[in-house]
Scaffold this active site. Structure first.
Site, PDB file in Angstrom:
ATOM      1  N   GLU A   1     148.554  -4.309  75.475  1.00  0.00           N
ATOM      2  CA  GLU A   1     148.784  -3.205  74.535  1.00  0.00           C
ATOM      3  C   GLU A   1     147.984  -1.995  75.003  1.00  0.00           C
ATOM      4  OE1 GLU A   1     146.310  -4.018  70.826  1.00  0.00           O
ATOM      5  OE2 GLU A   1     145.890  -5.737  72.079  1.00  0.00           O
TER       6      GLU A   1
ATOM      7  N   CYS B   1     110.256   7.230  95.206  1.00  0.00           N
ATOM      8  CA  CYS B   1     108.961   7.902  95.133  1.00  0.00           C
ATOM      9  C   CYS B   1     107.889   6.830  95.051  1.00  0.00           C
ATOM     10  CB  CYS B   1     108.933   8.786  93.886  1.00  0.00           C
ATOM     11  SG  CYS B   1     107.281   9.202  93.324  1.00  0.00           S
TER      12      CYS B   1
ATOM     13  N   LYS C   1     145.326   0.917  75.362  1.00  0.00           N
ATOM     14  CA  LYS C   1     143.947   1.121  74.935  1.00  0.00           C
ATOM     15  C   LYS C   1     143.879   2.537  74.378  1.00  0.00           C
ATOM     16  CE  LYS C   1     139.193   0.511  76.398  1.00  0.00           C
ATOM     17  NZ  LYS C   1     138.607   1.778  75.967  1.00  0.00           N
TER      18      LYS C   1
ATOM     19  N   LYS D   1     142.070  -0.021  83.185  1.00  0.00           N
ATOM     20  CA  LYS D   1     142.005   1.425  83.025  1.00  0.00           C
ATOM     21  C   LYS D   1     143.029   2.139  83.891  1.00  0.00           C
ATOM     22  CE  LYS D   1     138.693   2.350  80.270  1.00  0.00           C
ATOM     23  NZ  LYS D   1     137.496   2.853  80.756  1.00  0.00           N
TER      24      LYS D   1
ATOM     25  N   CYS E   1     108.628  13.223  97.012  1.00  0.00           N
ATOM     26  CA  CYS E   1     109.147  13.311  95.646  1.00  0.00           C
ATOM     27  C   CYS E   1     109.079  14.762  95.180  1.00  0.00           C
ATOM     28  CB  CYS E   1     108.315  12.411  94.735  1.00  0.00           C
ATOM     29  SG  CYS E   1     108.695  12.627  92.991  1.00  0.00           S
TER      30      CYS E   1
ATOM     31  N   CYS F   1     106.290  14.875  92.092  1.00  0.00           N
ATOM     32  CA  CYS F   1     104.847  14.653  92.249  1.00  0.00           C
ATOM     33  C   CYS F   1     104.371  14.826  93.688  1.00  0.00           C
ATOM     34  CB  CYS F   1     104.452  13.267  91.731  1.00  0.00           C
ATOM     35  SG  CYS F   1     105.024  11.918  92.774  1.00  0.00           S
TER      36      CYS F   1
ATOM     37  N   TYR G   1     144.257  -3.539  65.607  1.00  0.00           N
ATOM     38  CA  TYR G   1     144.441  -4.451  66.740  1.00  0.00           C
ATOM     39  C   TYR G   1     143.437  -5.608  66.772  1.00  0.00           C
ATOM     40  CZ  TYR G   1     140.844  -1.316  68.592  1.00  0.00           C
ATOM     41  OH  TYR G   1     139.710  -0.574  68.740  1.00  0.00           O
TER      42      TYR G   1
ATOM     43  N   ASP H   1     142.476   5.899  72.920  1.00  0.00           N
ATOM     44  CA  ASP H   1     141.246   6.650  73.118  1.00  0.00           C
ATOM     45  C   ASP H   1     140.850   7.318  71.808  1.00  0.00           C
ATOM     46  OD1 ASP H   1     139.108   7.549  74.473  1.00  0.00           O
ATOM     47  OD2 ASP H   1     140.165   9.047  75.656  1.00  0.00           O
TER      48      ASP H   1
ATOM     49  N   CYS I   1     103.388   9.739  89.089  1.00  0.00           N
ATOM     50  CA  CYS I   1     104.577  10.581  89.060  1.00  0.00           C
ATOM     51  C   CYS I   1     105.009  10.849  87.623  1.00  0.00           C
ATOM     52  CB  CYS I   1     105.710   9.926  89.844  1.00  0.00           C
ATOM     53  SG  CYS I   1     107.182  10.962  89.865  1.00  0.00           S
TER      54      CYS I   1
HETATM   55  S1  IVH Z   1     140.072  -4.943  71.443  1.00  0.00           S
HETATM   56  C1  IVH Z   1     136.521  -7.786  71.060  1.00  0.00           C
HETATM   57  N1  IVH Z   1     142.154  -3.401  71.695  1.00  0.00           N
HETATM   58  O1  IVH Z   1     138.075  -0.030  73.367  1.00  0.00           O
HETATM   59  C2  IVH Z   1     137.377  -6.721  71.574  1.00  0.00           C
HETATM   60  N2  IVH Z   1     140.011  -2.393  71.810  1.00  0.00           N
HETATM   61  O2  IVH Z   1     136.118  -0.691  75.401  1.00  0.00           O
HETATM   62  C3  IVH Z   1     137.730  -5.731  70.555  1.00  0.00           C
HETATM   63  N3  IVH Z   1     140.040   0.033  72.076  1.00  0.00           N
HETATM   64  O3  IVH Z   1     135.406  -0.664  71.195  1.00  0.00           O
HETATM   65  C4  IVH Z   1     138.413  -4.568  71.099  1.00  0.00           C
HETATM   66  N4  IVH Z   1     142.229   0.258  72.068  1.00  0.00           N
HETATM   67  O4  IVH Z   1     137.204   0.994  70.453  1.00  0.00           O
HETATM   68  C5  IVH Z   1     140.825  -3.458  71.675  1.00  0.00           C
HETATM   69  N5  IVH Z   1     144.080  -2.129  71.837  1.00  0.00           N
HETATM   70  C6  IVH Z   1     142.771  -2.210  71.820  1.00  0.00           C
HETATM   71  C7  IVH Z   1     141.956  -1.055  71.946  1.00  0.00           C
HETATM   72  C8  IVH Z   1     140.573  -1.201  71.946  1.00  0.00           C
HETATM   73  C9  IVH Z   1     141.072   0.892  72.146  1.00  0.00           C
HETATM   74  C10 IVH Z   1     138.635   0.413  72.164  1.00  0.00           C
HETATM   75  C11 IVH Z   1     137.748  -0.136  71.082  1.00  0.00           C
HETATM   76  C12 IVH Z   1     136.655  -0.867  71.784  1.00  0.00           C
HETATM   77  C13 IVH Z   1     136.715  -0.285  73.144  1.00  0.00           C
HETATM   78  C14 IVH Z   1     136.203  -1.264  74.166  1.00  0.00           C
END
Ligand code: IVH
Length: 734
Positions: A127, A456, A129, A326, A432, A435, A238, A131, A462
Site C-alpha cells: 500500500e 580530532c 506510504k 522508498k 581540528c 581546538c 492502516y 507522507d 576540544c
Molecule cells: S505501518 C508498525 N503503513 O510511516 C508499523 N505506516 O516510517 C506501523 N506511514 O510512522 C506503520 N503510510 O507514519 C504504515 N501505509 C502505511 C503508512 C505508514 C505512512 C508512516 C507512519 C509511520 C512511518 C514509518
C-alpha cells in the site's frame, strides 16, 4: 431547498449555500438531542451521512464553509498546551528498502525467520506510504475518546479536539465494533488544498508553507481547533493499537473492517504473494504517484497473516514483518559555495557542503553532508570510485544534490563540464578547526587500512566534542531534557560565570543550586524568561531518576548506541553491577570480559569500546559526579515478568526444528529472558537441539539445566505464542 439526492457535483453555488445552512442547523439539533437529551432521532449511520454530505459540499465549495459549520466541531476553550498521552502500545517506525534487492532481502528474511514455509506461501499487503503524520485514535464503547500524535513512539500529544474537526474520521463506530478500538493511520493534507491554501496566504501577503506534510502537522498542532478545521485535513487508516477484540486475522481483513466502520482506507492496497508481483505493484503505484492528490514517498509491505506478524515480532523500533520501499530521491542542480568542517561528539571531522539554496522536492536545501575526506576525493568505503567516474568535489562546482525523506541531502554527482578553471582539489584539514589539536586517520589494526574518518585528538580539550557530548546527553533517547537545545547548551557552555556554566553533564544538575546562591539570575538573561527558567529546572529535576538504558546511552560511549545500551541494561540489571563488570572486564582473561562478549548482539569492537571508556580515569570521575545527582533505575525484566524464564539467561544450541534461531531468541526475549551466545556460570538454561556439541558438554559440566526444544515449549507454555496484534516491544521507559 434541495434534497440530499442531488449529487454534490450538480449543485449550484446558491443551492450549496442553502443546503449547508440547513445541515448546520439540522446537525446541531441532532447533536443536542444526542448529547444533551440522550434522545436521538436518527441512527448513527443517518447522522454520519448528514456529516459526510456537509463535508462533500464544503469540499466542492470551500468558500462557503460557515463559521458554525458542523465540520468545525470545537471543544470548549482553546487548550493551553497539548497534554501527553502514553500510547497503549508503542507507535513504531518502519525499516526502509531502497532497491529491488532490498525488497528481496526483506522477503527472504521473513521466510528465514519463520523457517519451514514453502516459497510463495506467505502473502504480503502492499500500500502507499502516505507522507503525513501518524495518529492513534481511540474509541471506547463506540465513541471517540482521544487521539494522539506519534510523539517519540511511546508518548504523543493529545490532539483530540483537533482530530474531531476532521470530518472523515468517524465520531462514533457502528454497533458491533469492539468495545476498545484504537485505529492508527496517517493524517495528511491534499496537494490541491495545500496549493489553494498557499495561494490564499500569498494573496494576503503572508508567509507560504513549505510542503503539505509540514502544513498538515502545523494545522493539527493548533491550540485553536477552529484553525485545524479550516485546513480540511484528511485521513487514511492502516494500523491499530489496543483492540479489545480482533475483527479479522489478516492485515487486509483489518483494513476492510476499518472501512466497514466508516474510516477512509487507501484504495491502492493489494495483497500479493510473489516478490515479482510486489515489485510490479510498487512500479504501478510509482506511475500513479504524480496524479494522486496526496503525497506518498514509497510503498509499505506487510506480512498479511496476523499470527505470522506476531511470530515475527519487533526489533527495537520497527516490526520484522513490514518494510517501506522508498521511491527514488528527488534531485536538483546547485553550486558548492564552500566546504565547512563540523566536529562531532567523538571528534569525527565531517565536511559539509554549503550550497546555493535550491528547492528539491518542495524543500529548500542549503547543506549537504560530504561524509569524509575520501568521499570528497571520490573514493568509497571499500576503496571503490564513487560518483560514476570518481570525480572529486570542489568549491565552485556545479553538483546534483538529492534528498530522500528526512535524511540529510547528498551530493550525487559533479557536472564536470561546468567546473571552473580555477577550482582546486579540496585540502582536508590536518588539525581540528575548533581546538587546533592534530586530526588523524586511525589505521585499522586488523586490515591495516586507513579509517575513513579523520578524528580530532583533543578529547576533553576540544570544545566542539564537549558541546556535542552535552547535546547527546540531553537528546531525546538519552536524558531527554526539554529546554536544553543547541542554543542553550552553547550559551551555558560558553558562560564564564561559575553560577551559569555547564561544561560536563553533571553541571546540568547543579545549575539550579548554583543559581540560587548567585546574583546573576538566568531569568534576566536575554532569551530566558521566568517561565522558561522554571520549566527548565523542572525538566532537569524530572530526570533525576532515569531508566538504566538511557543512562548508559547518555554516557556517549563510542559504538554503544541505543540498542547496545538496552542490551547492557537488561543483562546487568543495575548500574552498580554494570560498572563493576566493565571495570573487571579490563582483564581480557576475566570471566567479566567473557560474559560481556557472550551477550547476543554485542561484538568485540563494542565490548572493547565500553571497557576502554571505563579504563579512562576522567570518564569514571564524570560518572561519579553524575551519580551524586542522578539515580539510574534498575532495569526490569520486560514483558511477562511472571514468565518462567523471566530474568534468566538462556542459550540455544544445536538444530531447532519448530522455530528458527532468530525466532527462538525473539520469543525468549519477549518472555523476559536474556539470550547469550555461549555457556558460562551465569547461564540458567540451555535449550539443545539435535547435533548439540561443546555447549551441551560445558552445560553438563557446570550442572546447568538443559532441555530440548519440546521441553522449552512445555516450560514457556502458551505464553511463548503471542496472539495477533500482540506484543509491545521491550518496555522502553521507567
Ligand atoms: S505501518 C508498525 N503503513 O510511516 C508499523 N505506516 O516510517 C506501523 N506511514 O510512522 C506503520 N503510510 O507514519 C504504515 N501505509 C502505511 C503508512 C505508514 C505512512 C508512516 C507512519 C509511520 C512511518 C514509518
Amino acid at each position: 431547498m434541495t434534497t440530499d439526492k442531488t449529487p454534490v457535483d450538480n449543485l449550484t453555488e446558491e443551492e450549496a449555500a442553502a443546503e449547508l445552512a440547513f445541515l448546520a442547523a439540522e446537525i446541531a439539533r441532532h447533536d443536542a438531542l444526542y448529547h444533551g437529551q440522550d434522545a436521538p432521532e436518527i441512527s448513527d449511520a443517518g447522522y454520519d451521512a448528514l456529516k459526510r454530505r456537509n463535508d462533500a459540499i464544503e469540499a466542492r465549495f470551500p468558500q462557503l464553509i460557515r463559521a458554525d459549520s458542523p465540520s468545525i466541531r470545537v471543544g470548549a476553550a482553546p487548550l493551553a498546551t497539548f497534554a501527553p498521552i502514553t500510547h497503549s502500545r508503542p507507535m513504531l517506525s518502519l525499516d526502509n528498502a531502497f532497491s529491488d534487492a532490498d525488497v528481496r532481502d526483506f522477503v527472504a528474511s521473513v521466510y528465514r525467520f519463520l523457517g519451514n514455509i514453502a516459497e510463495g506461501e506467505i502473502a504480503f499487503t502492499a500500500e502507499p506510504k502516505i507522507d503525513g503524520l501518524s495518529m492513534s485514535i481511540r474509541y471506547e464503547g463506540g465513541r471517540l475518546v482521544n487521539a494522539a500524535t506519534r510523539g517519540d513512539g511511546t508518548t504523543g500529544e493529545n490532539v483530540t479536539e483537533n482530530i474531531r474537526t476532521i470530518a472523515e474520521i468517524p465520531d462514533r463506530l457502528p454497533a458491533g465494533a469492539p468495545d476498545i478500538v484504537e485505529v492508527r493511520g496517517e493524517v495528511y493534507m491534499r496537494k490541491s488544498d495545500f496549493l489553494a491554501l498557499n495561494a490564499q496566504m500569498a494573496a494576503e501577503g503572508r508567509q507560504t508553507y513549505v510542503n503539505p506534510r509540514n502544513t498538515a502537522a502545523g494545522s493539527l498542532r493548533q491550540l485553536d481547533a477552529k484553525v485545524t478545521a479550516s485546513r480540511r485535513l484528511k485521513f487514511f487508516a492502516y494500523a491499530w493499537g489496543e483492540m479489545s477484540a480482533m475483527p479479522a486475522d489478516t492485515q487486509m481483513g483489518m483494513v476492510e473492517a476499518f472501512k466497514g466502520w466508516g474510516f477512509p482506507v487507501n484504495p491502492l492496497m493489494k495483497r500479493l504473494s510473489s516478490v515479482d508481483d510486489i515489485i510490479a505493484h510498487y512500479a504501478e503505484i510509482g506511475l500513479k504517484r504524480p496524479d494522486l492528490d496526496y503525497e506518498i514517498d514509497g510503498v509499505v509491505y506487510k506480512v498479511d497473516r496476523l499470527d505470522l506478524q506476531a511470530r515475527l515480532g519487533f526489533r527495537s523500533r520497527s516490526p520484522r514483518w513490514a518494510t517501506a520501499h522508498k521511491f527514488p530521491a528527488e534531485q536538483a542542480f546547485t553550486h558548492v559555495e564552500k566546504i565547512d568542517i563540523q566536529v562531532g561528539r567523538t571528534g569525527a571531522l565531517t565536511p559539509v557542503a554549503r550550497l546555493t539554496p535550491v528547492t528539491v522536492g518542495g524543500v529548500v536545501v542549503t547543506n549537504a553532508t560530504l561524509h569524509n575526506a575520501d568521499y570528497i576525493a571520490g573514493i568509497g568505503n571499500s576503496g571503490e570510485r564513487i560518483r560514476d567516474e570518481g570525480h572529486d568535489i570542489r568549491v565552485g562546482d556545479t553538483v546534483i544534490v538529492q534528498r530522500a525523506g528526512d535524511v540529510i541531502p547528498q551530493v550525487l554527482d559533479v557536472v564536470m563540464e561546468k567546473r571552473p578553471a580555477e577550482a582546486v582539489p579540496y585540502e582536508f584539514p590536518q588539525t581540528c578547526p575548533v581546538c587546533g589539536s592534530h586530526a588523524v586517520r586511525e589505521r585499522n589494526e586488523k586490515t591495516g587500512k586507513l579509517d575513513s574518518v579523520t578524528r580530532c585528538t583533543g578529547g576533553f580539550v576540544c570544545r566542539a566534542q564537549a558541546v556535542e557530548h552535552l547535546k547527546h546527553f540531553v537528546s531525546r533517547n538519552a536524558f531527554d531534557i526539554e529546554g536544553l537545545g543547541t542554543k542553550q547548551i552553547q550559551f551555558f557552555f560558553e558562560s564564564e560565570d561559575p553560577s551559569l556554566s555547564i561544561r560536563t553533564a553533571p553541571d546540568i544538575f547543579t545549575l539550579k543550586r548554583r543559581q540560587e546562591a548567585s546574583l546573576a539570575r538566568l531569568e534576566n538573561i536575554d532569551g530566558f524568561g521566568k517561565v522558561s527558567v522554571t520549566k527548565l529546572y523542572d525538566a532537569i529535576d524530572n530526570r533525576r531518576s532515569v531508566a538504566l538504558h538511557r543512562f548508559i546511552y547518555a554516557l556517549g560511549i563510542r559504538h554503544a548506541g541505543e540498542t547496545t545500551a538496552k542490551l547492557l541494561a537488561r543483562s546487568y540489571g543495575s548500574y552498580a553491577a554494570f560498572a563493576a563488570a566493565m571495570e573487571a572486564a579490563a582483564d581480557p582473561g576475566s570471566e567479566a570480559w567473557a560474559e560481556l562478549n557472550a551477550i547476543d548482539g554485542i561484538g568485540q569492537v563494542v565490548a572493547q569500546a565500553i571497557v576502554d571508556f571505563y579504563a579512562e580515569e576522567n570518564n569514571r570521575a564524570v560518572v561519579a559526579r553524575l551519580l551524586q545527582e542522578v539515580t539510574p533505575l534498575d532495569a526490569q525484566a520486560p514483558a511477562a515478568a511472571s514468565s518462567p524464564v523471566a530474568g534468566k539467561t538462556v542459550v540455544f544450541t544445536g538444530t531447532l526444528e519448530k522455530m528458527t534461531r532468530d525466532e527462538a531468541k525473539a520469543m525468549a526475549e519477549r518472555l523476559g529472558a536474556k539470550v547469550a551466545g555461549s555457556v558460562s556460570k551465569k547461564t540458567d538454561l540451555l535449550v539443545a537441539g539435535p547435533g548439540a556439541g561443546s555447549k551441551l558438554e560445558k552445560a553438563r559440566d557446570l550442572g546447568i539445566e538443559t532441555v530440548d526444544e519440546d521441553g522449552w515449549f512445555v516450560l514457556v507454555g502458551a505464553e511463548g505464542m503471542s496472539g495477533p496484534g500482540a506484543p509491545a516491544p521491550s518496555p522502553d521507559d521507567a
